[in-house]
Enzyme design. Sequence first.
Site, PDB file in Angstrom:
ATOM      1  N   HIS A 162       0.837  -1.200   0.000  1.00  0.00           N
ATOM      2  CA  HIS A 162       0.000   0.000   0.000  1.00  0.00           C
ATOM      3  C   HIS A 162       0.876   1.256   0.000  1.00  0.00           C
ATOM      4  CE1 HIS A 162       0.981   0.877   4.194  1.00  0.00           C
ATOM      5  NE2 HIS A 162       0.768  -0.400   4.468  1.00  0.00           N
ATOM      6  N   ASP A 451       3.888  -4.368   3.812  1.00  0.00           N
ATOM      7  CA  ASP A 451       5.323  -4.656   3.873  1.00  0.00           C
ATOM      8  C   ASP A 451       5.562  -6.058   4.419  1.00  0.00           C
ATOM      9  OD1 ASP A 451       4.471  -4.047   6.425  1.00  0.00           O
ATOM     10  OD2 ASP A 451       6.131  -2.714   6.907  1.00  0.00           O
TER      11      ASP A 451
END
Length: 562
Positions: A162, A451
């Site tokens: 994102h 992540d």
Amino acid sequence: MVTCHHSPLILKQSSMLQSGASLVVAVPPIAFILKALTGNVAARRVQLADVLRRDPAFVHSRCSQSRSAGSKCLSGSAALTLGPVAVNLTPTASTERQLDVQEGAELAKSRKRVFPETHPPGPNSARDPYSYCNTPNGSEQAWEGHSPADYRLLSVQVMIRHGDRYPLYTIPKTKRPAIDCTLSASRSPSHPLLTSYISHMGLGGRAKWEAPLNSVPRIPNHSSCEVGELTQTGVVQHLHNGQLLRQAYRHHSVLPSDWSPHQLGVETTSRSRTVQSGLAFLYGFLPDFDWGRVSVRHQWSTLFCGAACDCPARNRYLEEEQRRQYRLRVADRELEKTYADMARTVGVLTRHLRAANPIDSLLCHLCHGLPFPCASAGGGNAGKCLTMEQFAVIRRQQRDDDLDRSRVGLYRKYATLAMHPYLNQTATKMERASREGARREEVFSLASGHDITISPLLSALGLTEASFPRFAARVVFELWRSPKQTKKSSSTGERSKGKGGGLFIRILYNGEDVTFHTAFCRSHDRHAGQPLCPLENFLSFVRRDMFGIVNATSYREACYGR
């Protein structure tokens, strides 16, 4: 390539240890960014990190084990212990729970914080001081879509992180960063597609959405950002990335103009920042796409492991890795002193500062050009601020942790088992797309994650030198077919086309071709008549070879033993 470092802090729920269903929570690592300034301004060192998130796949597996043993799993707010001191780790803003409800996820679900293996950078290796922030610009080059002449692109699969988001936690007794999360083409950073993107998102009800995604807002829309909300910078980052790939593939027609719903795949976790990032990327790639042909699938796990998430060995490797990290950290006296100094600066207890994860807020301040937080007015420390020197100590400890992590190798084992389901799915899609006349197969896939999705993916592929996933990071898998071989007739001397050409794979990270740094193609001689990596190398790696690191030959054997 910028190499970042991360060294998480481990907290354990002590009451669960005896039941065999331990809940390990890691305060996130810090991606180090070195900003070299000119003139009379000193060089600034900043430790950056993402914030605490917990992995539903881990909780599902551990709870299944503990229930079978007659034990219970935690729900709600978990009381955690740091050494002998107990703390209640809850968000500092009440809006976190509201946002989680919007995003179809409960705050109490646990997500493990995990990281790729990296190594300390050499002097002046920070090619881009703001690489982690990933400020949008028009100078970035993308090597997607490059191949030898006459090669045909058969499919593309993209995994993204994102974009830029608001912090999940705030530093106690400091002001929250003042950031507007509404979208406006007149505010920087902007993008030529932003206005039409905003309008197009209003038509999203025409698409097919798997629950709970149908209740997630399609654009960020708060004048004062909510906790974890995607910012306008995050939207622009993915509009930019999608447009980059549109340009890279414009001559390849990987997704034809009359594409069918079967040819495009979109999946995302339930967080609004991943849903909105995926839509921004898709709009940059396919401006004004037909919503009626789009189906958005929900991935409940950040590992994108689908129905193959249960793997007890994976959980054990992660627990052992986090214990290693914890032991190394608590033995570092200088690091503990630095945390205590930071806590005194803002006037809170050291354990409360850790629980609030200050690095997350500092990252936001840096990326948005805001000054670092200072102690509130009226207190004894009024005017005192957090300093760069304090982060230099954290960086030194992280280098120690990186070296120890590489030496021990537990994280690589975890990553191998964590990402095998996604890699196996990727391999299967490639095989289907390679079939002649595969008109109804998925040829462009977009997965929007975190992540903690991309980090183990990089490690599982053997990309141990890869930088920590920045905001809007992307990993791209390309499938290529070489031209058909020609053969010469012994009787007539004429040449004719033989059967179909070979299949080859390229893997790119943030636009750079890293195929020949992967574990399965590192030894391939690309100068011996074949400049690309054979797909068979990747298939053998995913189906068998990658399990060698855990002394197994299959995913089931690696997870459950013989």
